[in-house]
Design an enzyme around this catalytic site. Structure first.
Site, PDB file in Angstrom:
ATOM      1  N   GLY A  23       0.813  -1.218   0.000  1.00  0.00           N
ATOM      2  CA  GLY A  23       0.000   0.000   0.000  1.00  0.00           C
ATOM      3  C   GLY A  23       0.842   1.260   0.000  1.00  0.00           C
ATOM      4  N   VAL A  41      -5.082   7.524 -18.009  1.00  0.00           N
ATOM      5  CA  VAL A  41      -6.477   7.253 -17.643  1.00  0.00           C
ATOM      6  C   VAL A  41      -7.440   8.169 -18.383  1.00  0.00           C
ATOM      7  CG1 VAL A  41      -8.137   7.381 -15.736  1.00  0.00           C
ATOM      8  CG2 VAL A  41      -5.897   6.303 -15.380  1.00  0.00           C
ATOM      9  N   LYS A 110      -5.343 -13.052  -2.534  1.00  0.00           N
ATOM     10  CA  LYS A 110      -5.449 -14.392  -3.128  1.00  0.00           C
ATOM     11  C   LYS A 110      -6.317 -15.332  -2.306  1.00  0.00           C
ATOM     12  CE  LYS A 110      -0.879 -15.170  -1.175  1.00  0.00           C
ATOM     13  NZ  LYS A 110      -0.620 -13.736  -0.939  1.00  0.00           N
ATOM     14  N   GLU A 134      -4.892  -8.783 -10.682  1.00  0.00           N
ATOM     15  CA  GLU A 134      -3.612  -9.235 -11.240  1.00  0.00           C
ATOM     16  C   GLU A 134      -2.565  -9.465 -10.158  1.00  0.00           C
ATOM     17  OE1 GLU A 134      -1.254 -10.828 -13.593  1.00  0.00           O
ATOM     18  OE2 GLU A 134      -2.764  -9.763 -14.776  1.00  0.00           O
ATOM     19  N   VAL A 137      -1.597 -13.075  -7.889  1.00  0.00           N
ATOM     20  CA  VAL A 137      -0.738 -14.203  -8.264  1.00  0.00           C
ATOM     21  C   VAL A 137       0.503 -13.679  -8.965  1.00  0.00           C
ATOM     22  CG1 VAL A 137      -0.546 -16.346  -9.572  1.00  0.00           C
ATOM     23  CG2 VAL A 137      -2.742 -15.725  -8.549  1.00  0.00           C
ATOM     24  N   GLY A 139       2.908 -11.534  -8.251  1.00  0.00           N
ATOM     25  CA  GLY A 139       3.409 -10.167  -8.133  1.00  0.00           C
ATOM     26  C   GLY A 139       3.327  -9.360  -9.415  1.00  0.00           C
ATOM     27  N   ILE A 141       4.459 -10.065 -12.350  1.00  0.00           N
ATOM     28  CA  ILE A 141       4.422 -10.815 -13.602  1.00  0.00           C
ATOM     29  C   ILE A 141       3.034 -10.697 -14.222  1.00  0.00           C
ATOM     30  CG2 ILE A 141       4.757 -13.061 -14.687  1.00  0.00           C
ATOM     31  CD1 ILE A 141       6.406 -13.872 -12.219  1.00  0.00           C
ATOM     32  N   GLY A 192      15.123 -12.681   5.586  1.00  0.00           N
ATOM     33  CA  GLY A 192      13.878 -11.998   5.263  1.00  0.00           C
ATOM     34  C   GLY A 192      13.074 -12.624   4.143  1.00  0.00           C
ATOM     35  N   LYS A 210      -3.303 -19.642  -5.061  1.00  0.00           N
ATOM     36  CA  LYS A 210      -2.956 -19.168  -6.403  1.00  0.00           C
ATOM     37  C   LYS A 210      -3.324 -20.201  -7.468  1.00  0.00           C
ATOM     38  CE  LYS A 210       0.758 -16.329  -4.501  1.00  0.00           C
ATOM     39  NZ  LYS A 210       2.212 -16.215  -4.252  1.00  0.00           N
TER      40      LYS A 210
END
Length: 438
Positions: A23, A41, A110, A134, A137, A139, A141, A192, A210
């Site tokens: 976010g 837009v 997800k 989108e 699943v 990220g 891609i 991490g 996913k």
């Protein structure tokens, strides 16, 4: 919404639910790229508010935009709701309320989509709102939109891929270092790559959600997470990794979604997540670290592969912004995005009936007739052996068997019976194999 003459277009107002890592990146991109996004837009994108659990913990955000009450933002004059909180309840109720009010929804959730996508899609259809996801699943891609739109005229037969970066990092590290699962997980946590509670990743829950989304889009059928067979990687040992290396394979946790055709021609959907051995020459074998990659097979398009960063704040925010631009543009042009496509309504094929192949490594007594006894068990269960490798050492021998394709339940029963043979000292490794003809 349309514009006439020289009147400035009304801004598209956005309610952002959740402002964590992803976010925060969404807010940054909306601010830094405001002019360019408005040009794409056809109207400015404007934050109507940001719902966070504790507004006082976000000094980096404009205080007038913050609220601890997501429901308040749903009731506001926002045109689009972007949901980045996660979880199922109460998020489900908030998004259903937004869709019923005609507000478009962009979500990266997800778990919610894998359980409630049908309900959300029906709410979007009833009001004419858009539902885009989108970022749910893989990220950054671009994967779901090609399945949903670009390949809408094709017949997809299989979707197989690495969709969880944490487990891919762990298995890649085990393969390269020879370390065991527990110590590699500890290292992944220290660096991490793994959460403080890695259960959702290492037990396959994340990948199963996913897989449900991918199967639903690919096969035009509603598939929920409850329909996905799930196994994690906690049972993968260094012996499994070594066994794979000896036959030129690597172990990966894959989501595998297939259109399965029975002998009589009836079609069904198989969706599963589990560790597999794949040849090192396979396109997915070289995907290392925390990267994701998904391999798609379609009748006309042939073989396609999607690869890239599967997680992280900026990559995921990129996917969110892509959806946001699309739904905002639809608002400006009074258009709508694609609706849910579940017309095929294919039944779910149980895992036991799904054709798979096994790699089985055994420690057996070093005496005559052992292979014949083991082979007899395979024959009883109607499982065909593709390859056998045997090696003697002192009073024991190792026996490695790779099967042809057979129903998974038959393969499981075969292993269970073999483990009870007097000549079998230990079933060292059992793992499914993919990536070669059966």
């Amino acid at each position: 919404m349309s514009t006439h003459g020289t009147e400035a277009p009304r801004p598209i107002r956005i309610a952002l639910l959740g402002c964590g890592t992803v976010g925060g990146e969404v807010v940054r991109l909306l601010t830094e790229q405001a002019g360019e996004l408005a040009a794409r837009v056809g109207a400015p994108l404007e934050l109507a508010g940001i719902a966070v659990r504790r507004p006082d913990k976000h000094p980096e955000l404009p205080p007038q935009l913050l609220t601890p009450d997501p429901a308040k933002l749903i009731e506001s004059d926002a045109d689009v709701v972007v949901e980045l909180i996660g979880g199922i309840e109460p998020v489900r109720d908030w998004l259903l309320a937004a869709l019923h009010k005609g507000k478009s929804v962009v979500t990266a959730n997800k778990a919610l989509l894998a359980e409630c996508s049908g309900e959300l899609s029906e709410a979007a259809d009833s009001s004419g709102a858009d539902l885009y996801f989108e970022a749910a699943v893989a990220g950054a891609i671009p994967l779901l939109r090609p399945l949903r739109e670009s390949l809408a005229g094709d017949r997809i037969t299989r979707v197989m891929g690495i969709v969880n970066g944490t487990t891919n990092y762990i298995l890649s590290a085990m393969d390269s270092t020879g370390a065991g699962y527990a110590e590699t997980l500890d290292e992944a946590s220290r660096l991490g790559y793994a959460e403080a509670d890695p259960t959702a990743d290492v037990d396959g829950y994340d990948a199963a959600s996913k897989a449900a989304i991918l199967a639903s889009l690919a096969f035009h059928s509603r598939v929920t997470v409850a329909d996905v067979h799930r196994e994690g990687i906690a049972g993968v040992s260094s012996s499994d990794i070594l066994a794979a290396q000896k036959i030129g394979r690597v172990v990966k946790l894959l989501a595998i979604c297939e259109r399965v055709t029975a002998e009589e021609g009836a079609e069904s959907v198989s969706a599963r997540v589990h560790p597999v051995m794949i040849p090192r020459a396979h396109q997915l074998a070289g995907v290392g670290g925390a990267f994701n990659a998904v391999y798609v097979e379609a009748d006309a398009a042939g073989e396609l592969m999607f690869y890239g960063q599967g997680a992280g704040g900026a990559p995921t925010a990129s996917a969110v912004l892509g959806d946001l631009v699309t739904v905002a543009r639809n608002r400006v042009l009074a258009g709508r995005g694609p609706r849910e496509s579940a017309h095929a309504a294919l039944p779910i094929r149980p895992m036991g009936q799904t054709p798979t192949r096994y790699h089985i490594s055994l420690d057996v007594a070093d005496r005559a007739g052992v292979l014949a006894q083991v082979a007899q068990v395979f024959a009883v269960h109607d499982v065909s052996i593709a390859a056998v490798r045997q090696r003697d050492r002192l009073s024991t021998a190792s026996l490695v068997i790779v099967t042809h394709s057979a129903p998974d339940s038959a393969l499981q029963s075969t292993v269970d019976e073999i483990s009870r043979l007097d000549v079998v000292r230990e079933v060292v490794s059992v793992m499914r194999v993919e990536g070669e003809d059966s």
